[in-house]
Design a protein around this motif. Sequence first.
Motif, PDB file in Angstrom:
ATOM      1  N   LEU A  22     -40.049  70.935 -44.209  1.00  0.00           N
ATOM      2  CA  LEU A  22     -41.066  71.527 -43.121  1.00  0.00           C
ATOM      3  C   LEU A  22     -42.509  71.262 -43.499  1.00  0.00           C
ATOM      4  CD1 LEU A  22     -40.840  73.210 -40.215  1.00  0.00           C
ATOM      5  CD2 LEU A  22     -41.879  75.046 -41.842  1.00  0.00           C
ATOM      6  N   LEU A  23     -42.838  71.713 -44.631  1.00  0.00           N
ATOM      7  CA  LEU A  23     -44.242  71.428 -45.007  1.00  0.00           C
ATOM      8  C   LEU A  23     -44.536  69.926 -45.094  1.00  0.00           C
ATOM      9  CD1 LEU A  23     -46.540  73.152 -46.721  1.00  0.00           C
ATOM     10  CD2 LEU A  23     -45.484  72.391 -48.685  1.00  0.00           C
ATOM     11  N   GLY A  40     -56.085  68.881 -40.326  1.00  0.00           N
ATOM     12  CA  GLY A  40     -56.133  70.344 -40.766  1.00  0.00           C
ATOM     13  C   GLY A  40     -56.917  70.571 -42.223  1.00  0.00           C
ATOM     14  N   LEU A  43     -54.642  71.734 -48.327  1.00  0.00           N
ATOM     15  CA  LEU A  43     -53.954  72.932 -48.725  1.00  0.00           C
ATOM     16  C   LEU A  43     -53.794  72.953 -50.039  1.00  0.00           C
ATOM     17  CD1 LEU A  43     -51.288  73.246 -45.618  1.00  0.00           C
ATOM     18  CD2 LEU A  43     -53.592  74.414 -46.053  1.00  0.00           C
ATOM     19  N   LYS A  51     -58.629  82.499 -51.873  1.00  0.00           N
ATOM     20  CA  LYS A  51     -58.768  82.818 -50.697  1.00  0.00           C
ATOM     21  C   LYS A  51     -57.382  84.160 -50.538  1.00  0.00           C
ATOM     22  CE  LYS A  51     -60.499  79.114 -48.255  1.00  0.00           C
ATOM     23  NZ  LYS A  51     -60.190  77.847 -47.674  1.00  0.00           N
ATOM     24  N   LEU A  56     -54.295  83.901 -45.369  1.00  0.00           N
ATOM     25  CA  LEU A  56     -53.454  82.776 -45.489  1.00  0.00           C
ATOM     26  C   LEU A  56     -51.853  82.709 -44.917  1.00  0.00           C
ATOM     27  CD1 LEU A  56     -54.423  81.226 -48.946  1.00  0.00           C
ATOM     28  CD2 LEU A  56     -55.173  80.534 -46.892  1.00  0.00           C
ATOM     29  N   THR A  59     -52.812  83.275 -41.121  1.00  0.00           N
ATOM     30  CA  THR A  59     -52.976  82.056 -40.488  1.00  0.00           C
ATOM     31  C   THR A  59     -51.763  81.311 -40.258  1.00  0.00           C
ATOM     32  OG1 THR A  59     -55.293  81.915 -41.679  1.00  0.00           O
ATOM     33  CG2 THR A  59     -54.125  79.793 -40.761  1.00  0.00           C
ATOM     34  N   ILE A  60     -50.885  81.375 -41.226  1.00  0.00           N
ATOM     35  CA  ILE A  60     -49.499  80.604 -40.938  1.00  0.00           C
ATOM     36  C   ILE A  60     -48.553  81.131 -39.938  1.00  0.00           C
ATOM     37  CG2 ILE A  60     -47.301  79.800 -42.055  1.00  0.00           C
ATOM     38  CD1 ILE A  60     -49.028  79.450 -44.506  1.00  0.00           C
ATOM     39  N   ARG A  64     -54.684  79.704 -35.878  1.00  0.00           N
ATOM     40  CA  ARG A  64     -55.853  80.193 -35.678  1.00  0.00           C
ATOM     41  C   ARG A  64     -56.311  79.762 -34.191  1.00  0.00           C
ATOM     42  NH1 ARG A  64     -59.066  78.910 -41.419  1.00  0.00           N
ATOM     43  NH2 ARG A  64     -58.073  80.511 -42.344  1.00  0.00           N
ATOM     44  N   THR A  67     -58.340  76.649 -32.943  1.00  0.00           N
ATOM     45  CA  THR A  67     -58.051  75.285 -33.743  1.00  0.00           C
ATOM     46  C   THR A  67     -56.801  74.811 -33.487  1.00  0.00           C
ATOM     47  OG1 THR A  67     -57.256  76.127 -35.691  1.00  0.00           O
ATOM     48  CG2 THR A  67     -59.492  76.634 -35.398  1.00  0.00           C
ATOM     49  N   PRO A  68     -56.481  73.653 -33.978  1.00  0.00           N
ATOM     50  CA  PRO A  68     -55.162  73.292 -33.703  1.00  0.00           C
ATOM     51  C   PRO A  68     -54.162  73.685 -34.436  1.00  0.00           C
ATOM     52  CG  PRO A  68     -56.798  71.472 -34.125  1.00  0.00           C
ATOM     53  CD  PRO A  68     -57.581  72.704 -34.414  1.00  0.00           C
ATOM     54  N   PRO A  70     -51.215  75.863 -35.242  1.00  0.00           N
ATOM     55  CA  PRO A  70     -50.266  76.515 -34.450  1.00  0.00           C
ATOM     56  C   PRO A  70     -49.631  77.736 -35.352  1.00  0.00           C
ATOM     57  CG  PRO A  70     -49.253  74.478 -35.283  1.00  0.00           C
ATOM     58  CD  PRO A  70     -50.400  74.437 -36.075  1.00  0.00           C
ATOM     59  N   TRP A  72     -46.636  79.566 -36.699  1.00  0.00           N
ATOM     60  CA  TRP A  72     -45.180  79.316 -37.416  1.00  0.00           C
ATOM     61  C   TRP A  72     -44.332  80.541 -37.294  1.00  0.00           C
ATOM     62  CZ3 TRP A  72     -44.256  74.287 -37.939  1.00  0.00           C
ATOM     63  CH2 TRP A  72     -45.487  73.588 -37.732  1.00  0.00           C
TER      64      TRP A  72
HETATM   65  C1  HEC Z   1     -51.496  70.606 -35.191  1.00  0.00           C
HETATM   66  C2  HEC Z   1     -52.002  70.473 -36.460  1.00  0.00           C
HETATM   67  C3  HEC Z   1     -51.638  71.411 -37.542  1.00  0.00           C
HETATM   68  C4  HEC Z   1     -50.149  71.664 -38.020  1.00  0.00           C
HETATM   69  C5  HEC Z   1     -48.958  71.089 -37.673  1.00  0.00           C
HETATM   70  C6  HEC Z   1     -50.435  72.744 -39.050  1.00  0.00           C
HETATM   71  N1  HEC Z   1     -51.632  73.144 -39.373  1.00  0.00           N
HETATM   72 FE1  HEC Z   1     -52.340  74.377 -40.717  1.00  0.00          FE
HETATM   73  N2  HEC Z   1     -54.251  74.082 -39.926  1.00  0.00           N
HETATM   74  C7  HEC Z   1     -54.860  73.156 -39.170  1.00  0.00           C
HETATM   75  C8  HEC Z   1     -56.043  73.292 -38.722  1.00  0.00           C
HETATM   76  C9  HEC Z   1     -56.991  72.388 -37.728  1.00  0.00           C
HETATM   77  C10 HEC Z   1     -56.520  74.348 -39.589  1.00  0.00           C
HETATM   78  C11 HEC Z   1     -57.978  74.647 -39.835  1.00  0.00           C
HETATM   79  C12 HEC Z   1     -58.571  75.796 -38.876  1.00  0.00           C
HETATM   80  C13 HEC Z   1     -59.798  76.217 -38.986  1.00  0.00           C
HETATM   81  O1  HEC Z   1     -60.874  75.569 -38.560  1.00  0.00           O
HETATM   82  O2  HEC Z   1     -60.124  77.457 -39.509  1.00  0.00           O
HETATM   83  C14 HEC Z   1     -55.367  74.847 -40.532  1.00  0.00           C
HETATM   84  C15 HEC Z   1     -55.400  75.968 -41.220  1.00  0.00           C
HETATM   85  C16 HEC Z   1     -54.337  76.253 -42.091  1.00  0.00           C
HETATM   86  C17 HEC Z   1     -54.579  77.197 -43.162  1.00  0.00           C
HETATM   87  C18 HEC Z   1     -55.744  77.890 -43.772  1.00  0.00           C
HETATM   88  C19 HEC Z   1     -56.373  77.194 -44.835  1.00  0.00           C
HETATM   89  C20 HEC Z   1     -57.442  77.933 -45.309  1.00  0.00           C
HETATM   90  O3  HEC Z   1     -58.227  77.245 -46.222  1.00  0.00           O
HETATM   91  O4  HEC Z   1     -57.865  79.049 -44.854  1.00  0.00           O
HETATM   92  C21 HEC Z   1     -53.266  77.075 -43.721  1.00  0.00           C
HETATM   93  C22 HEC Z   1     -52.717  78.326 -45.104  1.00  0.00           C
HETATM   94  C23 HEC Z   1     -52.533  76.237 -42.993  1.00  0.00           C
HETATM   95  N3  HEC Z   1     -53.166  75.774 -42.003  1.00  0.00           N
HETATM   96  C24 HEC Z   1     -51.146  76.153 -43.581  1.00  0.00           C
HETATM   97  C25 HEC Z   1     -50.234  75.397 -42.643  1.00  0.00           C
HETATM   98  C26 HEC Z   1     -48.960  75.265 -42.999  1.00  0.00           C
HETATM   99  C27 HEC Z   1     -48.106  75.989 -44.015  1.00  0.00           C
HETATM  100  C28 HEC Z   1     -48.322  74.613 -41.689  1.00  0.00           C
HETATM  101  C29 HEC Z   1     -47.000  74.097 -41.707  1.00  0.00           C
HETATM  102  C30 HEC Z   1     -45.805  75.240 -41.648  1.00  0.00           C
HETATM  103  C31 HEC Z   1     -49.563  74.050 -40.990  1.00  0.00           C
HETATM  104  N4  HEC Z   1     -50.436  74.645 -41.527  1.00  0.00           N
HETATM  105  C32 HEC Z   1     -49.337  73.237 -39.849  1.00  0.00           C
HETATM  106  C33 HEC Z   1     -53.862  72.394 -38.393  1.00  0.00           C
HETATM  107  C34 HEC Z   1     -52.290  72.351 -38.413  1.00  0.00           C
END
Ligand code: HEC
Length: 98
Positions: A22-23, A40, A43, A51, A56, A59-60, A64, A67-68, A70, A72
């Motif tokens: 998934l990751l 994004g 990571l 952090k 974190l 957020t997962i 957020r 923001t994009p 989503p 989980w």
């Molecule tokens: C549709 C796009 C998208 C997908 C798919 C996505 N992310 Fe994100 N993610 C983002 C964005 C954009 C941000 C930054 C949000 C912000 O500006 O604060 C983010 C932020 C994060 C953060 C916070 C990072 C920080 O430094 O604070 C984490 C942790 C994270 N994502 C984990 C995940 C994980 C794990 C998955 C898969 C299970 C995932 N993301 C899938 C777009 C996505």
Amino acid sequence: MSAWADTSNAPDPARQQALLHLLHQDCGACHGLTLKGGLGSPLTPQALSGKPMENLVATIMNGRPGTPMPPWKPFMSEAEAEWLVQWLQSQKPLDPNQ
Ligand code: HEC
């Protein structure tokens, strides 16, 4: 550091494989195939160091708003998200064949 390998909350090996898949597939679509950032934020262990785990994981779980990123929650438990963050914070490189 090998916290990813011996945490008490670690999912069973089959579930770990599914989470890493998934990751790579889903998170990688936005965070980059090597998780160094794209749409994004990166990571990488460097980007996530210092952090709070709680933030974190939240957020997962919840995404957020505005923001994009989503939520989980429908796809993994909080313990599993925590395991993923521990995995991300470890130095282990992502296997592109996952
Ligand atoms: C549709 C796009 C998208 C997908 C798919 C996505 N992310 Fe994100 N993610 C983002 C964005 C954009 C941000 C930054 C949000 C912000 O500006 O604060 C983010 C932020 C994060 C953060 C916070 C990072 C920080 O430094 O604070 C984490 C942790 C994270 N994502 C984990 C995940 C994980 C794990 C998955 C898969 C299970 C995932 N993301 C899938 C777009 C996505």
